[in-house]
Scaffold this motif. Structure first.
Motif: not given
Lengths: 135, 135
Positions: B36-39, B41, B93, B95, B97, B127-133
């Motif tokens: 899981v990649i948690h980014h 801002f 930012s 980032l 993992f 804040i702005q969050v993007y969680d990617s698999a």
């Protein structure tokens, strides 16, 4: 030495010692100061089209071959608990690391990147890019 | 199944079927499937305050100690060529993992994360969050 830097130093020392005869893939984190982290989020025109999604994924895979890309991840929204601050509306994300600004610039004008934009840009309705300099 | 979840399911199903002949080995970067990649801002309430910026950076540095964080980067907007698709308006930012969703969940409720939110949330206006698999 701070924890953050100590980990970087340890990674470098391990690599320098040759003890890790490994590919980039096995490195626990980039170690170069000043790395540029390029994160792109894509929204498809046809979000329910498997074909369009596959085309975009195939296109994104091709970018990994660009020499200045040091670490590369293709992602989709993770099923974390929804929160108002999380944007999970995108279809695909691509995260790439470059050693420096020159590496990112080289990537932008690389034939593989140009081909990707030409082939895949008709598929997306929006992209959002964040470029960060690693502290 | 909601549209959003169906899309995620489709992507996974495609991957499981071998439709993407993308081996983990071919991906430059950590090789654990399902990372899981948690980014995140951050935009500061007082973007010109060096003190507030430093407080936020100090707070972010503390999060690296959380055990489930496998790779961690604190960044600021990189001086790449401006383009309309690039958002460089944020201040900082972060980032991170995680090996899996459980790692991200553990991070969210970790005392260090709770302390960070308590200490630093008054500093930011957004804040702005993007969680990617990672695929």
């Amino acid at each position: 030495m701070k924890l953050h830097n100590r980990r970087k130093f340890m990674t470098r020392a391990m690599l320098a010692s040759g003890g890790l005869a490994m590919t980039r893939a096995a490195i626990a984190g980039p170690a170069k100061k000043g790395q540029v982290i390029h994160h792109v989020f894509f929204w498809l025109k046809n979000p329910d089209s498997k074909e369009d999604l596959q085309k975009l994924l195939d296109g994104l895979k091709s970018l990994e071959k660009i020499e200045s890309v040091k670490q590369y991840h293709i992602g989709v929204p993770a099923p974390t608990d929804p929160r108002p601050v999380i944007d999970s509306s995108y279809a695909v994300s691509a995260l790439s690391f470059f050693d420096d600004l020159a590496g990112q610039n080289a990537y932008q004008v690389h034939p593989l990147h140009k081909k990707f934009v030409e082939t895949c840009s008709p598929l997306w309705k929006k992209i959002q890019v964040y470029d960060s300099a690693d502290l």
